[in-house]
Design a protein around this motif. Structure first.
Motif, PDB file in Angstrom:
ATOM      1  N   VAL A  45       0.863  -1.180   0.000  1.00 39.40           N
ATOM      2  CA  VAL A  45       0.000   0.000   0.000  1.00 39.40           C
ATOM      3  C   VAL A  45       0.897   1.226   0.000  1.00 39.40           C
ATOM      4  O   VAL A  45       1.820   1.320   0.813  1.00 39.40           O
ATOM      5  N   VAL A  46       0.643   2.148  -0.920  1.00 39.45           N
ATOM      6  CA  VAL A  46       1.379   3.421  -0.940  1.00 39.45           C
ATOM      7  C   VAL A  46       0.367   4.542  -0.705  1.00 39.45           C
ATOM      8  O   VAL A  46      -0.598   4.678  -1.469  1.00 39.45           O
ATOM      9  N   ALA A  47       0.567   5.298   0.358  1.00 41.10           N
ATOM     10  CA  ALA A  47      -0.304   6.440   0.645  1.00 41.10           C
ATOM     11  C   ALA A  47       0.504   7.725   0.514  1.00 41.10           C
ATOM     12  O   ALA A  47       1.580   7.844   1.100  1.00 41.10           O
ATOM     13  N   ILE A  48      -0.013   8.630  -0.291  1.00 45.71           N
ATOM     14  CA  ILE A  48       0.661   9.919  -0.494  1.00 45.71           C
ATOM     15  C   ILE A  48      -0.339  11.045  -0.235  1.00 45.71           C
ATOM     16  O   ILE A  48      -1.410  11.079  -0.854  1.00 45.71           O
ATOM     17  N   ALA A  49       0.005  11.933   0.690  1.00 44.34           N
ATOM     18  CA  ALA A  49      -0.827  13.112   0.959  1.00 44.34           C
ATOM     19  C   ALA A  49      -0.105  14.344   0.441  1.00 44.34           C
ATOM     20  O   ALA A  49       1.101  14.502   0.664  1.00 44.34           O
ATOM     21  N   SER A  50      -0.844  15.190  -0.257  1.00 50.06           N
ATOM     22  CA  SER A  50      -0.226  16.346  -0.915  1.00 50.06           C
ATOM     23  C   SER A  50      -1.030  17.612  -0.681  1.00 50.06           C
ATOM     24  O   SER A  50      -2.253  17.565  -0.554  1.00 50.06           O
ATOM     25  N   ARG A  51      -0.325  18.714  -0.679  1.00 48.73           N
ATOM     26  CA  ARG A  51      -1.000  20.015  -0.619  1.00 48.73           C
ATOM     27  C   ARG A  51      -1.661  20.311  -1.959  1.00 48.73           C
ATOM     28  O   ARG A  51      -1.214  19.848  -2.999  1.00 48.73           O
ATOM     29  N   PHE A  52      -2.724  21.115  -1.897  1.00 47.92           N
ATOM     30  CA  PHE A  52      -3.438  21.456  -3.126  1.00 47.92           C
ATOM     31  C   PHE A  52      -2.506  22.150  -4.118  1.00 47.92           C
ATOM     32  O   PHE A  52      -1.744  23.032  -3.748  1.00 47.92           O
ATOM     33  N   MET A  53      -2.588  21.700  -5.370  1.00 52.80           N
ATOM     34  CA  MET A  53      -1.763  22.297  -6.418  1.00 52.80           C
ATOM     35  C   MET A  53      -2.407  21.954  -7.760  1.00 52.80           C
ATOM     36  O   MET A  53      -2.654  20.784  -8.049  1.00 52.80           O
ATOM     37  N   PRO A  54      -2.704  22.951  -8.579  1.00 57.59           N
ATOM     38  CA  PRO A  54      -3.278  22.634  -9.889  1.00 57.59           C
ATOM     39  C   PRO A  54      -2.265  21.870 -10.748  1.00 57.59           C
ATOM     40  O   PRO A  54      -1.058  22.124 -10.663  1.00 57.59           O
ATOM     41  N   ARG A  55      -2.766  20.914 -11.519  1.00 59.09           N
ATOM     42  CA  ARG A  55      -1.944  20.132 -12.465  1.00 59.09           C
ATOM     43  C   ARG A  55      -0.691  19.542 -11.798  1.00 59.09           C
ATOM     44  O   ARG A  55       0.425  19.699 -12.286  1.00 59.09           O
ATOM     45  N   ALA A  56      -0.897  18.879 -10.688  1.00 59.48           N
ATOM     46  CA  ALA A  56       0.230  18.218  -9.996  1.00 59.48           C
ATOM     47  C   ALA A  56       0.758  17.076 -10.856  1.00 59.48           C
ATOM     48  O   ALA A  56       0.027  16.474 -11.634  1.00 59.48           O
ATOM     49  N   LYS A  57       2.028  16.810 -10.711  1.00 59.48           N
ATOM     50  CA  LYS A  57       2.671  15.754 -11.503  1.00 59.48           C
ATOM     51  C   LYS A  57       2.089  14.378 -11.165  1.00 59.48           C
ATOM     52  O   LYS A  57       1.770  14.099 -10.011  1.00 59.48           O
ATOM     53  N   ASP A  58       1.994  13.543 -12.172  1.00 63.52           N
ATOM     54  CA  ASP A  58       1.344  12.237 -12.058  1.00 63.52           C
ATOM     55  C   ASP A  58       1.979  11.352 -10.968  1.00 63.52           C
ATOM     56  O   ASP A  58       3.148  11.008 -11.027  1.00 63.52           O
ATOM     57  N   ARG A  59       1.159  10.978  -9.985  1.00 59.84           N
ATOM     58  CA  ARG A  59       1.649  10.148  -8.870  1.00 59.84           C
ATOM     59  C   ARG A  59       1.767   8.668  -9.265  1.00 59.84           C
ATOM     60  O   ARG A  59       2.581   7.955  -8.694  1.00 59.84           O
ATOM     61  N   ILE A  60       0.933   8.231 -10.189  1.00 61.21           N
ATOM     62  CA  ILE A  60       1.006   6.821 -10.609  1.00 61.21           C
ATOM     63  C   ILE A  60       2.364   6.569 -11.262  1.00 61.21           C
ATOM     64  O   ILE A  60       3.008   5.548 -11.012  1.00 61.21           O
ATOM     65  N   GLU A  61       2.810   7.524 -12.032  1.00 61.22           N
ATOM     66  CA  GLU A  61       4.139   7.414 -12.658  1.00 61.22           C
ATOM     67  C   GLU A  61       5.234   7.360 -11.577  1.00 61.22           C
ATOM     68  O   GLU A  61       6.156   6.550 -11.652  1.00 61.22           O
TER      69      GLU A  61
END
Length: 319
Positions: free
Chosen positions: A292-308
């Motif tokens: 399981v990979v959990a990633i929490a991020s601050r709001f940002m338009p057009r954030a870089k693809d996390r699946i990649e």
């Protein structure tokens, strides 16, 4: 030069994924990696955006397990007996919970009317008013406002507030601190919730219904616990919190958006599945690697693809 692979990975995060606040990785039921960035700590929750949808999916599953909802084919309007259908409006009467869960319900708008819904006195009624129309049932139409109807279904079916039901049946059994209600009165409140560095709670509409499509704050550890629950077939500490059948059904393709597969408010990614939220919030589950990979991020338009990021860097490093 630092040749430590973990240090290189963390340098990459700081450089190319600067809005990531925290990452928690579980493998074979053990927390194997946890790291926080930009001043955040393991105690800090973040707005997980549309990851909220996948948690709503779990709550619907629990409500079905407990008999509050008969099944996913139930008509949505059965849960709103006081709602008056407009004259000549027939489509809405045939829309099921499954249509809402698979994003295959039609709506009477081209782009989502966030302001209209979130400045109304009753967000569920305002969304029901937009449900149906001339579009066909069964065509994929991704919606955040539409998902709010599911919170209304949960509240009416269980006789509890969504937050109370979630706390008793999901958060508490997983050791997650229950969030508080957060009210937003205007656009400024809404933007502050999205953009402030430290936010807590779960957005609630003026009638006391929590948002189903966004608006929940969790820590990366909390997110990882939910991912692990799915990976463990719904069992935590020997207790069946969510049926394995529901998990299996939720994470199979039920609808498609172009090349993307969708289950019951979960995205299907090859042989994995994920809860994905705006800005780069993710609960990614790899059953084969028991990860399981959990990633929490601050709001940002057009954030870089996390699946990649997960596929290219996290899986080779930690898998």
């Amino acid at each position: 030069m630092n040749n430590n692979p973990i240090s290189k990975f963390e340098d990459l995060i700081k450089k190319d994924y600067s809005n990531i606040a925290g990452i928690a990785i579980i493998k074979n039921e053990h927390l194997i990696y946890e790291k926080y960035f930009d001043g955040y700590t393991k105690e800090d929750g973040l707005h997980i955006a549309s990851v909220t949808k996948s948690i709503t999916s779990a709550l619907i599953g629990i409500a079905i397990d407990k008999g509050y909802i008969k099944n996913i084919e139930q008509k949505v309007l059965e849960f709103f007996p006081d709602y008056t259908v407009k004259r000549g409006e027939k489509t809405i009467q045939n829309i099921t919970i499954k249509n809402l869960m698979t994003m295959t319900a039609p709506y009477k708008y081209k782009s989502e009317p966030y302001t209209k819904i979130y400045t109304s006195d009753d967000w569920v009624k305002a969304t029901l008013d937009l449900l149906g129309g001339k579009g066909g049932i069964g065509v994929f139409k991704y919606t955040t406002v539409g998902t709010h109807i599911l919170s209304g279904v949960l509240a009416n079916a269980t006789g509890q507030s969504v937050i109370a039901f979630a706390t008793e049946n999901l958060f508490k059994p997983l050791g997650i601190n229950a969030p508080n209600h957060v009210f937003i009165q205007n656009k400024e409140d809404y933007l502050a919730f999205l953009k402030d560095k430290y936010v807590t709670g779960w957005i609630v509409d003026p009638t006391g219904i929590n948002t189903a499509g966004w608006g929940l704050t969790l820590t990366p550890r909390d997110m990882a616990k939910i991912g692990q629950l799915y990976l463990s077939g719904g069992v935590r500490n020997g207790n069946q919190i969510l049926s394995s059948k529901w998990i299996e059904e939720s994470t199979k393709e039920k609808s498609r958006w172009g090349e993307l597969s969708y289950g019951y408010l979960w995205w299907i990614v090859d042989d994995c599945y994920a809860a994905l939220g705006d800005g780069g919030n993710v609960i990614f589950i790899n059953p084969k690697k028991e990860m399981v990979v959990a990633i929490a991020s601050r709001f940002m338009p057009r954030a870089k693809d996390r699946i990649e990021l997960i596929r290219k860097h996290i899986m080779p490093l930690f898998g």
